[in-house]
Write a protein that holds these residues in place. Structure first.
Motif, PDB file in Angstrom:
ATOM      1  N   LEU A 105       0.834  -1.197   0.000  1.00 60.39           N
ATOM      2  CA  LEU A 105       0.000   0.000   0.000  1.00 60.39           C
ATOM      3  C   LEU A 105       0.869   1.248   0.000  1.00 60.39           C
ATOM      4  CD1 LEU A 105      -2.495  -1.200   2.753  1.00 60.39           C
ATOM      5  CD2 LEU A 105      -2.866  -1.267   0.275  1.00 60.39           C
ATOM      6  N   ALA A 137      -4.059   2.034  -2.630  1.00 64.48           N
ATOM      7  CA  ALA A 137      -3.659   0.699  -3.069  1.00 64.48           C
ATOM      8  C   ALA A 137      -3.370   0.755  -4.566  1.00 64.48           C
ATOM      9  CB  ALA A 137      -4.779  -0.310  -2.781  1.00 64.48           C
ATOM     10  N   THR A 180      -6.941  -3.239  -7.370  1.00 63.80           N
ATOM     11  CA  THR A 180      -7.165  -3.939  -6.109  1.00 63.80           C
ATOM     12  C   THR A 180      -8.665  -4.191  -5.941  1.00 63.80           C
ATOM     13  OG1 THR A 180      -5.237  -2.880  -5.093  1.00 63.80           O
ATOM     14  CG2 THR A 180      -6.878  -3.826  -3.603  1.00 63.80           C
TER      15      THR A 180
END
Length: 281
Positions: free
Chosen positions: A48, A214, A218
């Protein structure tokens, strides 16, 4: 501040996720190196990005060549916090607040203002203030907000536009004069200091934010899980107290809220940067 913001929540977030959360600092090119690394990571929720408005909404207008795109390469998860920005002057400054300064713009003349550096959020916000009010503000870049504040305290610099965490203690000690905060509402840290909006600059609300992203692609189920767990951590009294000590307001909103703010800031700063001619030398 990005690193500090992340470290406040990592252990608690890891406890909720059932696994250790590690911070890896990848500096270089004003954050572009770390952003490029996360942009190319697998979209599985394990890698992340903790980023701030400067890298996501300002860098794309400053750097001609970047290997990542803030909208195409990342999925917004949630905002971690907001940092209120504060305009300060030396106690001897003849105007007591921003309203008085704007009313006496011609008499005030040229006003050097220091920030943490060229193309920082404080810099572009100062240029926006100049464009909106007609004040003759001249940017003086420093290597960090601390040196700029020190020069205002010492009387070598007229103004500084800084995060409230860096200036509020000096204001309370009488070593700086607070002219205004550029947040939507007054700050709990300095409740007697009016906002820019109260001071006669309609719609002028600028905070510096830090948020979690992210890699693009994702799955929404992973994004939602991360958002819920971060929000739960940010709601914990200990976390809120630690953020307050850093001069930060906890976030925790939905991914759509972060996406909307990023788009708004991206569009706003593009215009300001173009009109001010801001460039990285």
């Amino acid at each position: 501040m990005v690193d500090s913001s992340a470290r406040v929540i990592t252990d608690r977030l890891g406890a909720r996720l059932g696994q250790q959360v590690l911070i890896e600092n990848r500096g270089g090119a004003a954050g572009n190196v770390g952003h490029d690394f996360v942009a190319k990571a697998a979209p599985d929720g394990y890698t992340l990005l903790v980023a701030f408005d400067g890298t996501m909404a300002i860098n794309p207008h400053i750097y001609k060549k970047m290997n990542w795109d803030p909208f195409k390469d990342f999925t917004p998860v949630t905002k971690l916090n907001d940092a209120t920005l504060l305009l300060v002057a030396h106690p001897s400054f003849p105007y007591n607040n921003l309203r008085e300064l704007i009313a006496n713009a011609k008499q005030a003349g040229r006003l050097p203002f220091g920030t943490a550096g060229t193309a920082s959020t404080q810099h572009v916000a100062g240029e926006l203030l100049k464009q909106r009010t007609g004040l003759d503000l001249v940017h003086v870049p420093y290597k960090g907000g601390g040196p700029a504040i020190a020069d205002v305290v010492g009387g070598q610099l007229t103004l500084s536009y800084t995060a409230i965490a860096g200036g509020s203690s000096f204001v309370k000690a009488g070593k700086l004069k607070a002219l205004g905060v550029s947040s939507l509402q007054r700050s709990a840290a300095l409740p007697d200091v009016p906002t820019f909006i109260e001071s006669g600059v309609p719609g002028f609300a600028v905070d510096s934010w830090i948020a979690l992203f992210a890699p693009a692609g994702t799955p929404r189920s992973i994004v939602d899980r991360l958002q819920r767990d971060v929000a739960a951590v940010l709601a914990q009294p200990e976390v809120r107290e630690r953020y307050a000590a850093l001069g930060l307001l906890p976030g925790g909103g939905a991914p759509e809220q972060l996406a909307a703010q990023m788009k708004e800031d991206y569009t706003r700063w593009e215009k300001v940067i173009r009109e001010a001619g801001i460039k990285i030398e």
